[in-house]
Design a protein around this motif. Structure first.
Motif, PDB file in Angstrom:
ATOM      1  N   ASP A  12      45.175 -32.312 -45.905  1.00 20.03           N
ATOM      2  CA  ASP A  12      43.802 -31.865 -45.683  1.00 20.03           C
ATOM      3  C   ASP A  12      42.989 -31.907 -46.974  1.00 20.03           C
ATOM      4  O   ASP A  12      41.822 -32.329 -46.976  1.00 20.03           O
ATOM      5  CB  ASP A  12      43.797 -30.455 -45.092  1.00 20.03           C
ATOM      6  N   LEU A  13      43.596 -31.463 -48.073  1.00 14.42           N
ATOM      7  CA  LEU A  13      42.885 -31.530 -49.351  1.00 14.42           C
ATOM      8  C   LEU A  13      42.634 -32.980 -49.760  1.00 14.42           C
ATOM      9  O   LEU A  13      41.574 -33.310 -50.290  1.00 14.42           O
ATOM     10  CB  LEU A  13      43.687 -30.803 -50.430  1.00 14.42           C
ATOM     11  N   ALA A  14      43.600 -33.858 -49.493  1.00 13.15           N
ATOM     12  CA  ALA A  14      43.407 -35.278 -49.804  1.00 13.15           C
ATOM     13  C   ALA A  14      42.321 -35.890 -48.938  1.00 13.15           C
ATOM     14  O   ALA A  14      41.628 -36.823 -49.366  1.00 13.15           O
ATOM     15  CB  ALA A  14      44.721 -36.035 -49.625  1.00 13.15           C
ATOM     16  N   ALA A  15      42.162 -35.385 -47.705  1.00 13.25           N
ATOM     17  CA  ALA A  15      41.099 -35.888 -46.831  1.00 13.25           C
ATOM     18  C   ALA A  15      39.728 -35.554 -47.399  1.00 13.25           C
ATOM     19  O   ALA A  15      38.768 -36.314 -47.224  1.00 13.25           O
ATOM     20  CB  ALA A  15      41.253 -35.295 -45.426  1.00 13.25           C
ATOM     21  N   SER A  39      42.807 -33.292 -42.165  1.00 12.19           N
ATOM     22  CA  SER A  39      41.539 -32.884 -41.562  1.00 12.19           C
ATOM     23  C   SER A  39      40.552 -32.517 -42.666  1.00 12.19           C
ATOM     24  O   SER A  39      40.830 -31.619 -43.478  1.00 12.19           O
ATOM     25  CB  SER A  39      41.762 -31.688 -40.625  1.00 12.19           C
ATOM     26  N   PHE A  40      39.419 -33.195 -42.685  1.00 11.98           N
ATOM     27  CA  PHE A  40      38.382 -32.889 -43.666  1.00 11.98           C
ATOM     28  C   PHE A  40      37.914 -31.443 -43.515  1.00 11.98           C
ATOM     29  O   PHE A  40      37.738 -30.730 -44.513  1.00 11.98           O
ATOM     30  CB  PHE A  40      37.211 -33.845 -43.495  1.00 11.98           C
ATOM     31  N   ALA A  41      37.737 -30.987 -42.270  1.00 14.76           N
ATOM     32  CA  ALA A  41      37.246 -29.618 -42.033  1.00 14.76           C
ATOM     33  C   ALA A  41      38.244 -28.578 -42.560  1.00 14.76           C
ATOM     34  O   ALA A  41      37.857 -27.602 -43.214  1.00 14.76           O
ATOM     35  CB  ALA A  41      36.999 -29.401 -40.540  1.00 14.76           C
ATOM     36  N   ARG A  42      39.543 -28.789 -42.280  1.00 12.28           N
ATOM     37  CA  ARG A  42      40.538 -27.836 -42.782  1.00 12.28           C
ATOM     38  C   ARG A  42      40.616 -27.888 -44.307  1.00 12.28           C
ATOM     39  O   ARG A  42      40.839 -26.864 -44.969  1.00 12.28           O
ATOM     40  CB  ARG A  42      41.904 -28.129 -42.172  1.00 12.28           C
TER      41      ARG A  42
END
Length: 580
Positions: free
Chosen positions: A91-94, A43-46
Motif C-alpha cells: 500500500d505504501l509503495a502504491a 491500495s493507494f487509499a490504504r
C-alpha cells in the motif's frame, strides 16, 4: 483449546524461535543477484491512510499519527499477523511519494532492530515467506535515498529470514501457509547472493505440495475460493521469477497452475469478484485478473463442478452454488455450513449474497457467519446443516455435515438447470433438502424450487417422531435470500413480491407461489476490509413442513420481463425437460 494443543503450539513457537536465533548466525547475503518485478498490488487509499497514521488491520482501526507501527498496543494475533507480514508495504509503495517511502523505511529498520534477532510474533514460516516477498519486491523503493550502508542490515536480515525458512518451512500448515513459505524461499534463493542452494529443494517441496493440495478439479481441501486465488497467485509469481532467472518451474508446478486457472474463472462472478464461500472474500481488487493474465491459461470448466461449486451463467448474470459437502477434518476449521447456498450477480452488481466471514469481527461473528442462516439457502428448525465439534481439540471443525450431495447440471427448455440435494437434516428430522434452479437463456430470470422430502421408510418414521414431539404443529423452515448492501429492497403488491433496485438502474422482482410467508428482514454483510458489519436486508420465506413432501417455488426476474420470460410458477414449471 485443549492442553495437548497448547503444548503443541508452544513447542512449535519455541522451535521457530530457536531456528530464528540460529539463523542470525548464518552468513549474510552481500548483494542482490536479481530482483523480480514487483507484482504485489497495493491500495493507494490504504497507503494514504497509513501515511496519516490510521492503521486498519484485521477489522480494527487504530488512529496513532505519531506512533510507530510496532508500538501499537493491540492484543489480537490477526492484527499482529498483518503487521509482521508486511502486506501494508504494498500500500505504501502504491502511494510511492517521499512521505510513504519514509514511513516504509522507518518501520522496516525499526523491525530489524526490534525483531531481527528472532524475537516477536513474526517468526512463523508463512509470515516470513510473505514478508520476504514484499521486501524483495520493494527493495528499490525502500533503499532509494538511504545511506549506502543501509543495505547491509537489510541484506543481513533477508539472509537470516531465508535461512530460517529453509529450516522451518515444514512446520507451516499444509495449504496456503506452506505455499507462502516455499514461494518466499524461492524468491529469496533466486534474488540473494549466497542463497541459491535453497532454490532446488524449495522447488521440489513446492511440487509435492501442488500434487498433494491441488486436486483434479483445481481446488483446495478448504474449498475457500479466496485462498485458492492466493495460492494461484503465489504459484504464478514463483513460475515467473524462475523464468526470469533462467530456470523453469517443475511439471507438477505448471500442472497445478493449469488446473487452478479454469476453476477460478468458474468461481468468478460477472462483476469480476470471487464467490464468497467457506471463509473467502471477493479477493483483492485486480489480483484475480492479474494472476490469470500472468498464467496464460485460458478457458473455464465446460461443465460439472469446480472445487465443488456449480455455475449457471447467461447474458450478464452469474449464479454460483455450493454443490458439495463441506470440507472434512482439519480442512473444515474455517468451513461454512453452506451446502446448496447460492449467490447471484447481475452485470457489475451483486444481488443475492452470503453474509460472508466474520473472522475479523471476533469469535461470535465468526461463528454466526459459518452457520446456515447466514447463507442464501433453506434453514430447518432454525438450525444448521452442519454443526461445530464439541471436542475441545477440534472445536472449529464442522461435524454432522451433509455427506451425500447428488447434483445434476442440464439444459432446460429455455435455459440451464441445476438440481441438487443434501442429507444434512436427515439424521435430525428425516428430511432431505432438494433445490432446483433454472436460469433463462438471456440471464434475465431465475426460477427456483426448494423441497423438503422424507424419502425412505426410515426417514418417514423419523419425521413422524419429530412431528409427535412438536404436537403435529409442523417443523419450521425458512428460505433465506441475503441481499447485497447496495440493493434497495421494498415489499410491494400487497406483500406478494419484493422489488429489488440495483445502483445500475436495474429492477428485479422476487415472487413466490404463496405456500410460504414472505417478509423482508434485517441482515448483515461481513467484509474483512471494513471496520464493522454492514447493515443490509434479506428476503425470508417461512413456513412449516407438515407432509412428507413440502415444495416451495419462487422466482427472480427483471421487472421488464413478462411472466412467460421466467416460466410462470405453475405446477410443471420446474419439471425436467422431455427428450423431444
Amino acid at each position: 483449546m485443549s492442553k495437548p494443543e497448547n503444548l503443541s503450539a508452544r513447542w512449535t513457537r519455541l522451535l521457530n524461535r530457536v531456528a530464528a536465533r540460529r539463523a542470525a548466525l548464518s552468513r549474510p547475503a552481500t548483494a542482490f543477484l536479481s530482483q523480480p518485478e514487483p507484482r504485489t498490488i497495493g491500495s493507494f487509499a490504504r497507503g494514504r491512510q497509513l501515511c496519516a497514521g490510521n492503521f486498519v488491520f484485521a477489522g480494527r482501526l487504530v488512529a496513532a499519527p505519531e506512533t510507530s507501527i510496532w508500538d501499537l498496543k493491540v492484543k489480537d494475533p490477526s492484527f499482529a499477523d498483518e503487521q509482521h507480514g508486511f502486506g501494508w508495504l504494498d500500500d505504501l509503495a502504491a502511494v510511492g511519494d517521499g512521505a510513504a517511502r519514509a514511513r516504509a523505511q522507518d518501520w522496516l529498520w525499526d523491525w530489524i532492530t526490534r525483531y531481527g534477532n528472532g524475537r516477536g510474533p513474526g517468526w512463523t514460516p508463512d509470515l516470513t515467506g510473505r514478508r520476504l516477498i514484499r521486501w524483495i519486491n520493494h527493495a528499490l523503493f525502500m533503499l532509494s535515498g538511504s545511506p549506502n550502508d543501509a543495505s547491509v542490515p537489510f541484506l543481513r536480515s533477508l539472509a537470516q529470514q531465508t535461512t530460517f525458512l529453509a529450516r522451518r518451512w515444514q512446520s507451516a500448515s499444509p495449504g496456503l501457509p506452506r505455499f507462502e513459505a516455499l514461494t518466499g524461499l524461492i524468491y529469496a534463493g533466486l534474488s540473494l547472493e549466497g542463497m541459491q542452494a535453497h532454490v532446488a529443494p524449495a522447488m521440489t517441496a513446492l511440487a509435492r505440495e501442488c500434487d498433494s493440495q491441488i486436486d483434479a478439479q483445481g481446488g483446495l481441501p478448504t474449498r475457500n475460493p479466496e485462498d485458492l486465488l492466493e495460492v494461484f497467485t503465489l504459484l504464478t509469481w514463483a513460475a515467473v521469477a524462475l523464468s526470469e532467472s533462467g530456470q523453469t518451474a517443475g511439471e507438477a508446478h505448471w500442472r497445478a497452475i493449469e488446473r487452478i486457472a479454469p476453476t477460478l474463472r468458474t468461481l468468478r462472478h460477472a462483476d469480476g469478484g470471487l464467490a464468497r464461500f467457506h471463509g473467502g472474500g471477493r479477493g483483492l481488487e485486480g489480483r484475480l485478473d492479474s494472476a490469470l493474465a500472468t498464467s496464460g491459461v485460458k478457458g473455464r470448466h465446460a461443465d460439472g463442478l469446480a472445487m465443488g461449486f456449480a455455475r449457471l451463467s447467461a447474458g450478464r448474470t452469474s449464479v454460483i452454488i455450493d454443490a458439495s459437502p463441506p470440507p472434512t477434518g482439519a480442512a473444515s476449521a474455517g468451513a461454512h455450513a453452506s451446502t446448496l447456498a447460492f449467490e447471484l450477480t447481475s452485470g457489475r452488481r451483486p444481488l443475492i449474497v452470503n453474509c460472508g466471514s466474520g473472522q475479523s469481527f471476533g469469535p461470535e461473528w465468526r461463528r454466526a457467519g459459518r452457520a446456515t442462516p447466514s447463507h442464501s439457502t433453506l434453514v430447518l428448525a432454525a438450525g444448521s446443516s452442519a454443526r461445530l465439534s464439541n471436542d475441545p481439540r477440534h472445536s472449529d471443525w464442522l461435524i454432522e455435515a451433509p455427506r451425500k450431495v447428488p447434483v445434476e447440471l442440464s439444459k432446460a427448455p429455455d435455459g440451464v438447470r441445476f438440481e441438487g440435494a443434501h442429507d444434512g437434516y436427515l439424521r435430525s428430522h428425516g428430511l432431505t433438502h432438494v433445490r432446483r434452479l433454472e436460469l433463462t437463456t438471456d440471464g434475465r430470470g431465475l426460477a427456483g424450487e426448494d423441497m423438503l422430502l422424507a424419502v425412505e421408510t426410515g426417514d418417514r418414521r423419523r419425521f413422524d417422531q419429530v412431528m409427535d414431539q412438536v404436537r403435529l404443529h409442523g417443523i419450521n423452515f425458512e428460505i433465506r435470500f441475503h441481499l447485497h448492501p447496495d440493493v434497495d429492497a421494498s415489499v410491494d403488491l400487497g406483500g406478494a413480491a419484493v422489488s429489488l433496485a440495483l445502483r445500475s438502474g436495474e429492477i428485479w422482482i422476487f415472487r413466490n407461489d404463496g405456500r410460504a410467508a414472505l417478509s423482508l428482514q434485517p441482515s448483515v454483510y461481513l467484509e474483512k476490509t471494513r471496520l464493522k458489519p454492514r447493515a443490509t436486508k434479506q428476503i425470508v420465506l417461512s413456513g412449516r413442513a407438515m407432509e412428507y413432501a413440502t415444495p416451495i417455488r419462487w422466482s427472480l426476474a427483471k421487472a421488464q420481463d413478462t411472466p412467460i420470460g421466467i416460466r410462470d410458477l405453475t405446477e410443471d414449471a420446474l419439471e425436467p425437460a422431455t427428450d423431444d
